[in-house]
Scaffold this active site. Structure first.
Site, PDB file in Angstrom:
ATOM      1  N   LYS A   1      -0.887  13.786 -12.854  1.00 26.65           N
ATOM      2  CA  LYS A   1      -0.415  13.116 -13.864  1.00 26.65           C
ATOM      3  C   LYS A   1       0.552  14.098 -14.825  1.00 26.65           C
ATOM      4  CE  LYS A   1      -2.121   9.224 -13.381  1.00 26.65           C
ATOM      5  NZ  LYS A   1      -1.155   7.713 -13.348  1.00 26.65           N
TER       6      LYS A   1
ATOM      7  N   ASP B   1       0.807  -1.294  -0.101  1.00 28.13           N
ATOM      8  CA  ASP B   1       0.018  -0.075   0.034  1.00 28.13           C
ATOM      9  C   ASP B   1       1.125   1.199   0.103  1.00 28.13           C
ATOM     10  OD1 ASP B   1      -1.543   2.084   0.507  1.00 28.13           O
ATOM     11  OD2 ASP B   1      -2.859   1.256   1.894  1.00 28.13           O
TER      12      ASP B   1
ATOM     13  N   ASN C   1       3.105   2.562 -12.013  1.00 27.79           N
ATOM     14  CA  ASN C   1       1.776   2.541 -12.428  1.00 27.79           C
ATOM     15  C   ASN C   1       0.670   2.899 -11.392  1.00 27.79           C
ATOM     16  OD1 ASN C   1      -0.645   1.414 -14.375  1.00 27.79           O
ATOM     17  ND2 ASN C   1      -0.864   0.125 -12.493  1.00 27.79           N
TER      18      ASN C   1
ATOM     19  N   TYR D   1      -6.424  15.270 -10.309  1.00 33.20           N
ATOM     20  CA  TYR D   1      -5.926  13.878 -10.997  1.00 33.20           C
ATOM     21  C   TYR D   1      -5.178  14.629 -12.115  1.00 33.20           C
ATOM     22  CZ  TYR D   1      -5.723   9.706 -13.599  1.00 33.20           C
ATOM     23  OH  TYR D   1      -5.169   8.681 -14.333  1.00 33.20           O
TER      24      TYR D   1
ATOM     25  N   THR E   1     -11.241  -0.431 -18.713  1.00 34.43           N
ATOM     26  CA  THR E   1     -11.098  -1.167 -17.545  1.00 34.43           C
ATOM     27  C   THR E   1     -12.364  -1.077 -16.607  1.00 34.43           C
ATOM     28  OG1 THR E   1     -10.234   0.802 -16.251  1.00 34.43           O
ATOM     29  CG2 THR E   1      -8.483  -0.692 -17.460  1.00 34.43           C
TER      30      THR E   1
END
Length: 245
Positions: free
Chosen positions: A157, A64, A87, A153, A188
């Site tokens: 990135k 984690d 990733n 987010y 996904t």
């Protein structure tokens, strides 16, 4: 055709499902021994079992990555590495900036940015000492342009893209290549839950479809292999052309 990654050791963070699991399978298919990592042991062991059934080699290490201590434990448990794939990331639901709680900001920065920063700082010098290695970061087309409701987010990135370029300059002279893959919408389970947000994006994609996890994984394998021997600091988009328009 000979396997492109025979006798190489790889670590893929966040590889118990989705894109990460596809990357782990693709690396193993090319001959690498893969360390699968993530929080869910049942899913991780399932990925490892699937790789073994297909004739590949993999082990699972629970991790984690919300703390620096966990990152250091993962680096130690993974042993010498030829390939590192950063990733692991929290996929965040779109929300107005004013509605995002501080604890979510801290969590996203810890998993999406800090973990990759610390892990690379532990692994890359070891690769550099041997004069070889490949690091592939998972960015996103969200890190290439703005999108209302996705500031957090997108920020994480964009940071991955920036670190990729800085690390290419820092470690490239020692023989370690650092590049990134920037997926667009990918089919996904997690993305499927965001259909309302994703559908308008796909309507603008030249290919008019989402990528598959396997298509993203093939880009990672390419950047990790000797076929990309003189590619440093690249951000390779796998997005059906969305970032080009």
């Amino acid at each position: 055709m000979p396997a492109r990654l025979s006798d190489r050791n790889a670590l893929v963070t966040g590889s118990t499902d989705g894109i990460g699991a596809a990357i782990a399978r693709a690396l193993a298919t090319e001959g690498a021994h893969v360390v699968v990592s993530g929080r869910n042991s049942a899913r991780g062991e399932k990925v490892v079992a699937g790789i073994a059934e297909a004739g590949g080699r993999a082990t699972f290490v629970a991790a984690d990555l919300g703390t620096g201590a966990a990152v250091r434990e993962l680096a130690d448990a993974s042993g010498p590495l030829d390939i590192l794939v950063n990733n692991a990331a929290m996929l965040l639901n779109p929300a107005p900036t004013a509605d995002v709680p501080e604890e979510l900001v801290d969590g996203a920065l810890a998993v999406n940015v800090k973990a990759a920063f610390l892990l690379t700082g532990l692994v890359a010098p070891r690769m550099a000492a041997l004069g070889r290695g490949a690091i592939v970061n998972l960015g996103s087309i969200n890190g290439l342009f703005g999108s209302a409701g996705s500031a957090l987010y997108s920020m994480t990135k964009a940071a991955m893209h920036s670190m990729t370029k800085s690390w290419a300059d820092e470690y490239g002279p020692s023989g370690v290549r650092v590049n990134a893959v920037a997926p667009g919408p990918t089919s996904t389970e997690k993305v499927a839950a965001l259909t309302e947000h994703v559908a308008p994006i796909l309507a603008k994609v030249p290919s008019r479809r989402a990528s598959t996890p396997e298509e993203v994984a093939r880009a990672v394998v390419f950047l990790a292999s000797d076929e990309a021997a003189n590619i440093h600091g690249a951000i390779l988009s796998v997005d059906g052309g969305r970032s080009a328009i």
